[in-house]
Design a protein around this motif. Structure first.
Motif, PDB file in Angstrom:
ATOM      1  N   ASP A  46     -26.047  29.879 -32.882  1.00 40.95           N
ATOM      2  CA  ASP A  46     -25.484  28.683 -32.745  1.00 40.95           C
ATOM      3  C   ASP A  46     -24.478  28.713 -33.787  1.00 40.95           C
ATOM      4  N   SER A  47     -23.977  29.719 -34.054  1.00 41.45           N
ATOM      5  CA  SER A  47     -22.849  29.922 -34.978  1.00 41.45           C
ATOM      6  C   SER A  47     -21.702  30.911 -34.511  1.00 41.45           C
ATOM      7  N   VAL A  48     -20.610  30.407 -34.667  1.00 42.24           N
ATOM      8  CA  VAL A  48     -19.206  31.124 -34.412  1.00 42.24           C
ATOM      9  C   VAL A  48     -18.489  31.599 -35.361  1.00 42.24           C
ATOM     10  N   VAL A  49     -18.487  33.051 -35.605  1.00 40.69           N
ATOM     11  CA  VAL A  49     -17.481  33.402 -36.559  1.00 40.69           C
ATOM     12  C   VAL A  49     -16.150  33.736 -35.948  1.00 40.69           C
ATOM     13  N   ILE A  50     -15.258  33.038 -36.831  1.00 38.75           N
ATOM     14  CA  ILE A  50     -13.729  33.210 -36.259  1.00 38.75           C
ATOM     15  C   ILE A  50     -13.241  34.126 -37.444  1.00 38.75           C
ATOM     16  N   GLY A  51     -12.332  34.945 -36.886  1.00 35.76           N
ATOM     17  CA  GLY A  51     -11.669  35.994 -37.694  1.00 35.76           C
ATOM     18  C   GLY A  51     -10.161  35.821 -37.452  1.00 35.76           C
ATOM     19  N   ILE A  53      -8.061  24.744 -45.785  1.00 39.83           N
ATOM     20  CA  ILE A  53      -7.879  23.325 -45.856  1.00 39.83           C
ATOM     21  C   ILE A  53      -7.334  22.740 -44.380  1.00 39.83           C
ATOM     22  N   ALA A  54      -6.678  23.372 -43.807  1.00 39.29           N
ATOM     23  CA  ALA A  54      -6.179  23.138 -42.638  1.00 39.29           C
ATOM     24  C   ALA A  54      -7.118  23.158 -41.428  1.00 39.29           C
ATOM     25  N   MET A  55      -8.144  24.174 -41.469  1.00 41.23           N
ATOM     26  CA  MET A  55      -9.171  24.509 -40.588  1.00 41.23           C
ATOM     27  C   MET A  55     -10.394  23.421 -40.758  1.00 41.23           C
ATOM     28  N   ILE A  56     -10.564  22.778 -42.091  1.00 39.59           N
ATOM     29  CA  ILE A  56     -11.374  21.746 -42.139  1.00 39.59           C
ATOM     30  C   ILE A  56     -10.847  20.585 -41.393  1.00 39.59           C
ATOM     31  N   ASP A  57      -9.578  20.337 -41.628  1.00 35.08           N
ATOM     32  CA  ASP A  57      -9.064  19.148 -41.135  1.00 35.08           C
ATOM     33  C   ASP A  57      -9.116  19.277 -39.329  1.00 35.08           C
ATOM     34  N   ALA A  58      -8.804  20.317 -38.846  1.00 34.21           N
ATOM     35  CA  ALA A  58      -8.894  20.617 -37.408  1.00 34.21           C
ATOM     36  C   ALA A  58     -10.169  20.343 -36.766  1.00 34.21           C
ATOM     37  N   LEU A  59     -11.216  20.990 -37.654  1.00 38.18           N
ATOM     38  CA  LEU A  59     -12.462  20.831 -37.249  1.00 38.18           C
ATOM     39  C   LEU A  59     -12.753  19.656 -37.130  1.00 38.18           C
ATOM     40  N   ARG A  60     -12.556  18.784 -38.072  1.00 35.18           N
ATOM     41  CA  ARG A  60     -13.017  17.201 -38.169  1.00 35.18           C
ATOM     42  C   ARG A  60     -12.388  16.586 -37.022  1.00 35.18           C
ATOM     43  N   THR A  61     -11.128  17.034 -36.682  1.00 34.30           N
ATOM     44  CA  THR A  61     -10.649  16.203 -35.282  1.00 34.30           C
ATOM     45  C   THR A  61     -11.304  16.805 -34.097  1.00 34.30           C
ATOM     46  N   TRP A  62     -11.536  17.726 -34.079  1.00 35.71           N
ATOM     47  CA  TRP A  62     -12.418  18.401 -32.946  1.00 35.71           C
ATOM     48  C   TRP A  62     -13.722  17.697 -32.789  1.00 35.71           C
ATOM     49  N   ARG A  63     -14.438  17.575 -33.879  1.00 30.63           N
ATOM     50  CA  ARG A  63     -15.834  16.841 -33.835  1.00 30.63           C
ATOM     51  C   ARG A  63     -15.586  15.491 -33.564  1.00 30.63           C
ATOM     52  N   ASN A  71      -1.294  41.282 -46.503  1.00 29.13           N
ATOM     53  CA  ASN A  71      -1.474  40.357 -45.423  1.00 29.13           C
ATOM     54  C   ASN A  71      -2.808  39.726 -45.400  1.00 29.13           C
ATOM     55  N   PHE A  72      -2.964  38.524 -44.660  1.00 26.75           N
ATOM     56  CA  PHE A  72      -4.214  37.774 -44.719  1.00 26.75           C
ATOM     57  C   PHE A  72      -5.046  38.395 -43.652  1.00 26.75           C
ATOM     58  N   MET A  73      -6.418  38.864 -43.918  1.00 24.22           N
ATOM     59  CA  MET A  73      -7.362  39.245 -43.141  1.00 24.22           C
ATOM     60  C   MET A  73      -8.671  38.419 -43.504  1.00 24.22           C
ATOM     61  N   GLY A  74      -9.206  37.550 -42.824  1.00 25.85           N
ATOM     62  CA  GLY A  74     -10.560  36.661 -43.015  1.00 25.85           C
ATOM     63  C   GLY A  74     -10.958  35.976 -42.163  1.00 25.85           C
ATOM     64  N   SER A  75     -12.361  35.724 -42.284  1.00 28.87           N
ATOM     65  CA  SER A  75     -13.068  35.153 -41.399  1.00 28.87           C
ATOM     66  C   SER A  75     -13.877  33.910 -42.029  1.00 28.87           C
ATOM     67  N   THR A  76     -14.320  33.039 -41.162  1.00 26.35           N
ATOM     68  CA  THR A  76     -15.073  31.982 -41.454  1.00 26.35           C
ATOM     69  C   THR A  76     -16.103  31.629 -40.238  1.00 26.35           C
ATOM     70  N   VAL A  77     -16.959  30.687 -40.567  1.00 28.10           N
ATOM     71  CA  VAL A  77     -18.109  30.428 -39.856  1.00 28.10           C
ATOM     72  C   VAL A  77     -18.108  29.030 -39.259  1.00 28.10           C
ATOM     73  N   VAL A  78     -18.308  28.732 -38.147  1.00 23.39           N
ATOM     74  CA  VAL A  78     -18.647  27.223 -37.520  1.00 23.39           C
ATOM     75  C   VAL A  78     -19.903  27.406 -37.008  1.00 23.39           C
ATOM     76  N   HIS A  79     -20.787  26.437 -37.602  1.00 21.04           N
ATOM     77  CA  HIS A  79     -22.019  26.103 -37.144  1.00 21.04           C
ATOM     78  C   HIS A  79     -22.222  25.155 -35.901  1.00 21.04           C
ATOM     79  N   LEU A  80     -22.452  25.070 -34.939  1.00 26.70           N
ATOM     80  CA  LEU A  80     -22.352  24.324 -33.693  1.00 26.70           C
ATOM     81  C   LEU A  80     -23.556  23.421 -33.741  1.00 26.70           C
ATOM     82  N   ALA A  81     -23.272  22.199 -33.310  1.00 26.42           N
ATOM     83  CA  ALA A  81     -24.171  21.167 -33.588  1.00 26.42           C
ATOM     84  C   ALA A  81     -24.442  20.293 -32.344  1.00 26.42           C
ATOM     85  N   VAL A  82     -25.387  19.485 -32.005  1.00 26.55           N
ATOM     86  CA  VAL A  82     -25.620  18.804 -30.789  1.00 26.55           C
ATOM     87  C   VAL A  82     -24.417  17.843 -30.541  1.00 26.55           C
ATOM     88  N   GLY A  83     -23.806  17.696 -29.654  1.00 29.34           N
ATOM     89  CA  GLY A  83     -22.669  16.873 -29.554  1.00 29.34           C
ATOM     90  C   GLY A  83     -21.547  17.404 -29.854  1.00 29.34           C
TER      91      GLY A  83
END
Length: 266
Positions: free
Chosen positions: A146-151, A188-198, A81-93
């Motif tokens: 200012d960081s969010v861990v997403i599992g 890769i999909a997460m990078i793309d979705a984060l870019r859209t979000w920002r 199965n897939f079990m993984g976590s990543t980090v998003v560092h929140l920035a102004v804006g």
């Protein structure tokens, strides 16, 4: 999907992962470990200890012995199965950090749609992916400074038994997906979705999330409050629109939301 920029790599990263380009696609850094208690807890501990974990870095475990879901539920998965976590560092804006659950949902749904197109998987607000109405994947967000861990946990080959809801696997629908291939595609999909979000804001994420959701009119229950209603889309801030029997609409900003299932008599 083409993405721009380079990702920083964790200093301990080695052996086949790290940010690199193949054509126009950026391959995210993926750190693989054999076993841990919780990949979320590991990244939170690194951040709390002052270690820099680059945005887009993934920690992926073969086995997880103390995984957690929402409301303290256990979510311990087996190998394959897939079990993984990543980090998003929140920035102004940046948009509201709470909407990162929708960002992760979009990335997850797009990955499953690409690798298991016949699964019929659907998103359920705020953080689940369902197959035939049963939980196949879940998202857990935890913030530190200012960081969010997403599992993210995905039942590729086996499903843990949960006391309060049915579970499902992608393999039961004929999708044989290699865990590492799934990890790379999700990164890769997460990078793309984060870019859209920002760059485009929450509205664009909502437009991407809704086509993957169960249909408007799906019966739902907010478990903690015992409130029943029907799915009526999402509000501009990402809150759930819950239409009551009388026609009025409630906005649910947080809560454990489940599909209402028919009562079986006899």
């Amino acid at each position: 999907m083409a993405v721009g920029g380079w990702l920083s790599v964790h200093p301990g990263a080695c052996g086949g992962f790290g940010a690199r380009r193949i054509g126009a696609v950026l391959i995210p850094p993926i750190e693989r470990i054999a076993q841990t208690g919780s990949t979320n807890a590991d990244l939170l501990a690194r951040l709390a200890g002052g270690e820099h974990v680059g945005e887009g870095h993934w920690l992926v475990a073969d086995r997880q012995t103390a995984g957690r879901g929402r409301l303290g539920r256990s979510w311990n998965d087996g190998q394959g199965n897939f079990m993984g976590s990543t980090v998003v560092h929140l920035a102004v804006g940046d948009p509201s950090a709470a909407t990162l659950a929708l960002v992760a949902g979009v990335a997850l749904a797009r990955t499953v749609a690409a690798l298991a197109p016949d699964s019929g998987a659907q998103l359920k607000w705020p953080n689940d992916l369902l197959v035939d109405g049963a939980k196949c994947a879940g998202i857990l967000m935890e913030r530190i400074g200012d960081s969010v861990v997403i599992g993210i946990g995905v039942n590729l080959t086996s499903a843990p038994e949960l006391p309060d809801r049915p579970t499902a696997t992608l393999s039961s629908n004929g999708a044989a997906i290699d865990r590492d291939h799934f990890a790379g595609a999700l990164g890769i999909a997460m990078i793309d979705a984060l870019r859209t979000w920002r760059q485009e804001g929450v509205a664009s994420i909502l437009r991407a999330w809704l086509p993957f959701a169960h249909p408007v009119g799906t019966p739902l229950r907010v478990s903690e409050q015992g409130i029943d209603g029907f799915f009526d889309g999402l509000a501009e801030d990402g809150a759930l629109r819950l239409r009551r029997e009388g026609g009025e609409t409630m906005l649910i900003h947080a809560g454990d939301v489940e599909l209402r299932r028919p009562v079986v008599e006899g």
